[in-house]
Design an enzyme around this catalytic site. Sequence first.
Site, PDB file in Angstrom:
ATOM      1  N   HIS A 117       2.549 -18.962   9.351  1.00  0.00           N
ATOM      2  CA  HIS A 117       3.519 -17.988   9.833  1.00  0.00           C
ATOM      3  C   HIS A 117       2.850 -17.033  10.817  1.00  0.00           C
ATOM      4  O   HIS A 117       1.628 -16.982  10.924  1.00  0.00           O
ATOM      5  CB  HIS A 117       4.100 -17.187   8.673  1.00  0.00           C
ATOM      6  N   ASP A 119       3.358 -12.746  11.559  1.00  0.00           N
ATOM      7  CA  ASP A 119       3.930 -11.629  10.809  1.00  0.00           C
ATOM      8  C   ASP A 119       5.152 -11.036  11.507  1.00  0.00           C
ATOM      9  O   ASP A 119       5.116 -10.726  12.704  1.00  0.00           O
ATOM     10  CB  ASP A 119       2.892 -10.517  10.634  1.00  0.00           C
ATOM     11  N   HIS A 265      -1.048 -17.705  11.090  1.00  0.00           N
ATOM     12  CA  HIS A 265      -2.100 -17.714  10.077  1.00  0.00           C
ATOM     13  C   HIS A 265      -1.550 -18.188   8.739  1.00  0.00           C
ATOM     14  O   HIS A 265      -0.334 -18.215   8.515  1.00  0.00           O
ATOM     15  CB  HIS A 265      -2.783 -16.349   9.955  1.00  0.00           C
ATOM     16  N   ARG A 280      -4.341  -3.789   4.946  1.00  0.00           N
ATOM     17  CA  ARG A 280      -3.975  -4.265   6.281  1.00  0.00           C
ATOM     18  C   ARG A 280      -3.222  -3.182   7.041  1.00  0.00           C
ATOM     19  O   ARG A 280      -2.296  -2.561   6.504  1.00  0.00           O
ATOM     20  CB  ARG A 280      -3.100  -5.505   6.192  1.00  0.00           C
TER      21      ARG A 280
END
Length: 290
Positions: A117, A119, A265, A280
């Site tokens: 995918h 983000d 990723h 993150r």
Amino acid sequence: MEQYELDAVRRITTRPPRDYRTLTLRALTPVIGAEVTGLDLTTELTDDELTELRTAFLDHHVLVFRDQALTPADHHRLAAHFGELRPVNPPPDHGDPYVLEVATSAEAATVFGNGWHADGTADAEPSLGSMLHITRMPEPGCGGDTLFANMHLAYDMLSPPLKELLAGLTAVHDGALAFRGTTIPPGYEPPSSEHPLVARHPETDRPLLFVNPAYTSHIPQLSGDESRAVLDLLFSIVPNRPMLACRVRWEPNTLVFWDNRCVQHHATYDYYPFTRYGRRIAINGGPVKG
């Protein structure tokens, strides 16, 4: 491979290397990813260091930094050099609106990101990129590698007739798809947006394939059956072409910065029933350019 595929790979792998004065790069693969040494991210970087870091980011798309004992303030400061920080949506419970805690419990049956995918592509303006800082590894000290794939090369390796078919098409990205098998948080309205199927990087203008199985639902210009067939074909490219990807093996105090505009990723969940923790921060992007 076909000649057009070989030519696409050769254009990347035969680029002359850049000379850097403030940092050192070691490529993870010839087509994506580099490990950066020579920078201390806990200090304020100089203008020259930031300039070279931006160049390396655009060239390699995924940058890996080892042995970086960042404080939350360090993490915020570093990310802010690349753009406006992106609030987590839905908002987190821990108080910092810009930090997504990547925390896996021992009971977790799966984790977000355990599949290819990019983000937040259902947003009208997906993020520029993310900086993930892992501080605690699973108890055996390994596992949880992340794979990153070069979507410029994924597009470049398509046949000319397929490129012609895809030109001008769009795809709908539906945020509700990412919650399949889970419950959508109360009060959260998943976004939905329509983006060019073949996008162009806003800084380099290079074309890239902009679809992913986590968010992309359909191609509105095609019939339902045609849309499903084309998307299934495009979704199969990354998992079936290992040469598009690099693998990052995490260690404590590793930070990875990836370009969400041209990279997919996959967060491998291979460490059940152990735990892992990281933080993150994402950076705001802009509209997807066709």
